[in-house]
Write a protein that holds these residues in place. Sequence first.
Motif, PDB file in Angstrom:
ATOM      1  N   ALA A 236      33.926  35.746  46.130  1.00 33.79           N
ATOM      2  CA  ALA A 236      34.669  36.683  46.966  1.00 33.79           C
ATOM      3  C   ALA A 236      34.752  38.022  46.257  1.00 33.79           C
ATOM      4  CB  ALA A 236      36.066  36.159  47.270  1.00 33.79           C
ATOM      5  N   ILE A 237      34.936  39.065  47.051  1.00 32.50           N
ATOM      6  CA  ILE A 237      35.080  40.414  46.528  1.00 32.50           C
ATOM      7  C   ILE A 237      36.157  41.134  47.322  1.00 32.50           C
ATOM      8  CG2 ILE A 237      33.308  41.370  48.034  1.00 32.50           C
ATOM      9  CD1 ILE A 237      32.493  43.241  45.741  1.00 32.50           C
ATOM     10  N   ILE A 238      36.855  42.038  46.666  1.00 26.03           N
ATOM     11  CA  ILE A 238      37.855  42.852  47.360  1.00 26.03           C
ATOM     12  C   ILE A 238      37.712  44.292  46.878  1.00 26.03           C
ATOM     13  CG2 ILE A 238      39.672  42.301  45.664  1.00 26.03           C
ATOM     14  CD1 ILE A 238      41.659  42.371  48.095  1.00 26.03           C
ATOM     15  N   THR A 239      37.679  45.202  47.817  1.00 33.46           N
ATOM     16  CA  THR A 239      37.541  46.613  47.472  1.00 33.46           C
ATOM     17  C   THR A 239      38.878  47.188  47.008  1.00 33.46           C
ATOM     18  OG1 THR A 239      38.086  47.364  49.705  1.00 33.46           O
ATOM     19  CG2 THR A 239      35.769  46.839  49.250  1.00 33.46           C
ATOM     20  N   ARG A 240      38.832  48.393  46.517  1.00 38.67           N
ATOM     21  CA  ARG A 240      40.060  49.030  46.048  1.00 38.67           C
ATOM     22  C   ARG A 240      41.070  49.194  47.189  1.00 38.67           C
ATOM     23  NH1 ARG A 240      42.016  51.285  41.662  1.00 38.67           N
ATOM     24  NH2 ARG A 240      43.594  52.909  41.840  1.00 38.67           N
ATOM     25  N   SER A 241      40.563  49.398  48.381  1.00 34.34           N
ATOM     26  CA  SER A 241      41.442  49.560  49.539  1.00 34.34           C
ATOM     27  C   SER A 241      41.941  48.233  50.094  1.00 34.34           C
ATOM     28  CB  SER A 241      40.717  50.330  50.645  1.00 34.34           C
ATOM     29  OG  SER A 241      39.582  49.606  51.084  1.00 34.34           O
ATOM     30  N   GLY A 242      41.448  47.127  49.522  1.00 33.26           N
ATOM     31  CA  GLY A 242      41.958  45.819  49.916  1.00 33.26           C
ATOM     32  C   GLY A 242      41.132  45.066  50.936  1.00 33.26           C
ATOM     33  N   ARG A 243      39.920  45.491  51.172  1.00 36.99           N
ATOM     34  CA  ARG A 243      39.079  44.799  52.145  1.00 36.99           C
ATOM     35  C   ARG A 243      38.338  43.648  51.461  1.00 36.99           C
ATOM     36  NH1 ARG A 243      33.786  45.454  53.782  1.00 36.99           N
ATOM     37  NH2 ARG A 243      33.582  47.338  52.504  1.00 36.99           N
ATOM     38  N   PRO A 244      38.565  42.415  51.946  1.00 32.36           N
ATOM     39  CA  PRO A 244      37.931  41.254  51.313  1.00 32.36           C
ATOM     40  C   PRO A 244      36.654  40.818  52.029  1.00 32.36           C
ATOM     41  CG  PRO A 244      39.648  40.486  52.758  1.00 32.36           C
ATOM     42  CD  PRO A 244      39.584  41.995  52.913  1.00 32.36           C
ATOM     43  N   THR A 245      35.778  40.191  51.280  1.00 36.63           N
ATOM     44  CA  THR A 245      34.594  39.546  51.838  1.00 36.63           C
ATOM     45  C   THR A 245      34.400  38.241  51.083  1.00 36.63           C
ATOM     46  OG1 THR A 245      33.592  41.721  52.225  1.00 36.63           O
ATOM     47  CG2 THR A 245      32.148  39.809  52.416  1.00 36.63           C
ATOM     48  N   TYR A 246      33.974  37.200  51.807  1.00 34.75           N
ATOM     49  CA  TYR A 246      33.887  35.869  51.217  1.00 34.75           C
ATOM     50  C   TYR A 246      32.503  35.254  51.394  1.00 34.75           C
ATOM     51  CZ  TYR A 246      38.970  36.262  51.453  1.00 34.75           C
ATOM     52  OH  TYR A 246      40.274  36.689  51.316  1.00 34.75           O
ATOM     53  N   ALA A 247      32.154  34.398  50.459  1.00 31.24           N
ATOM     54  CA  ALA A 247      30.967  33.574  50.644  1.00 31.24           C
ATOM     55  C   ALA A 247      31.250  32.570  51.759  1.00 31.24           C
ATOM     56  CB  ALA A 247      30.640  32.840  49.352  1.00 31.24           C
ATOM     57  N   ASP A 248      30.223  32.194  52.477  1.00 32.48           N
ATOM     58  CA  ASP A 248      30.404  31.267  53.595  1.00 32.48           C
ATOM     59  C   ASP A 248      31.023  29.942  53.144  1.00 32.48           C
ATOM     60  OD1 ASP A 248      27.368  32.223  55.390  1.00 32.48           O
ATOM     61  OD2 ASP A 248      29.384  33.083  55.382  1.00 32.48           O
ATOM     62  N   SER A 249      30.715  29.535  51.934  1.00 35.28           N
ATOM     63  CA  SER A 249      31.179  28.239  51.447  1.00 35.28           C
ATOM     64  C   SER A 249      32.693  28.174  51.250  1.00 35.28           C
ATOM     65  CB  SER A 249      30.482  27.887  50.138  1.00 35.28           C
ATOM     66  OG  SER A 249      30.732  28.886  49.155  1.00 35.28           O
ATOM     67  N   VAL A 250      33.360  29.322  51.157  1.00 39.71           N
ATOM     68  CA  VAL A 250      34.805  29.331  50.911  1.00 39.71           C
ATOM     69  C   VAL A 250      35.585  30.019  52.017  1.00 39.71           C
ATOM     70  CG1 VAL A 250      34.353  29.337  48.429  1.00 39.71           C
ATOM     71  CG2 VAL A 250      34.877  31.495  49.602  1.00 39.71           C
ATOM     72  N   LYS A 251      34.898  30.574  52.981  1.00 39.42           N
ATOM     73  CA  LYS A 251      35.548  31.318  54.047  1.00 39.42           C
ATOM     74  C   LYS A 251      36.526  30.421  54.791  1.00 39.42           C
ATOM     75  CE  LYS A 251      32.753  34.232  55.743  1.00 39.42           C
ATOM     76  NZ  LYS A 251      31.642  34.861  56.501  1.00 39.42           N
ATOM     77  N   GLY A 252      37.732  30.941  54.989  1.00 39.14           N
ATOM     78  CA  GLY A 252      38.749  30.166  55.680  1.00 39.14           C
ATOM     79  C   GLY A 252      39.584  29.286  54.777  1.00 39.14           C
ATOM     80  N   ARG A 253      39.155  29.122  53.525  1.00 39.58           N
ATOM     81  CA  ARG A 253      39.894  28.280  52.574  1.00 39.58           C
ATOM     82  C   ARG A 253      40.443  29.092  51.406  1.00 39.58           C
ATOM     83  NH1 ARG A 253      37.298  24.523  49.732  1.00 39.58           N
ATOM     84  NH2 ARG A 253      35.285  25.584  49.766  1.00 39.58           N
ATOM     85  N   PHE A 254      39.709  30.121  51.003  1.00 38.91           N
ATOM     86  CA  PHE A 254      40.098  30.942  49.858  1.00 38.91           C
ATOM     87  C   PHE A 254      40.565  32.306  50.334  1.00 38.91           C
ATOM     88  CE2 PHE A 254      37.157  28.916  46.388  1.00 38.91           C
ATOM     89  CZ  PHE A 254      37.653  27.658  46.723  1.00 38.91           C
ATOM     90  N   THR A 255      41.509  32.883  49.603  1.00 35.49           N
ATOM     91  CA  THR A 255      41.998  34.230  49.899  1.00 35.49           C
ATOM     92  C   THR A 255      42.050  35.032  48.611  1.00 35.49           C
ATOM     93  OG1 THR A 255      43.357  33.407  51.731  1.00 35.49           O
ATOM     94  CG2 THR A 255      43.867  35.597  50.862  1.00 35.49           C
ATOM     95  N   ILE A 256      41.364  36.162  48.614  1.00 31.21           N
ATOM     96  CA  ILE A 256      41.378  37.048  47.455  1.00 31.21           C
ATOM     97  C   ILE A 256      42.366  38.180  47.716  1.00 31.21           C
ATOM     98  CG2 ILE A 256      39.456  38.471  48.287  1.00 31.21           C
ATOM     99  CD1 ILE A 256      38.528  38.717  45.362  1.00 31.21           C
TER     100      ILE A 256
END
Length: 114
Positions: free
Chosen positions: A48-68
């Motif tokens: 997962a990655i999160i920008t300085r402004s707080g926008r997250p993006t997730y790998a498909d394998s963890v989407k919906g389960r992990f929160t950055i």
Amino acid sequence: VQLQASGGGLVKEGGSLRLSCVASGSVLSITSMSWFRQAPGKEREWVAIITRSGRPTYADSVKGRFTISRDNAKNTVSLQMNSLKPEDTAVYYCNVVQLLMSYWGHGTKVTVSS
């Protein structure tokens, strides 16, 4: 920049863990903050990655389960991991980018038992 990750451990399938990573040292303006993981015998993969402004993006394998999430004032990034699966077992590494340079922490181990 030094990174210190914590929060790993042993958890049963379906359980939750929260990882945290704090940046210290010459912290000026961190842009992206990310989590990667490396399972035994496998290559390191992005989680997962999160920008300085707080926008997250997730790998498909963890989407919906992990929160950055991140706290820019405290130079921290966290990863809330829910509904854990045995295939989530890995050493988790935090990564930050500052002034086009990439920094890695030492990792924290997560083991999910079935």
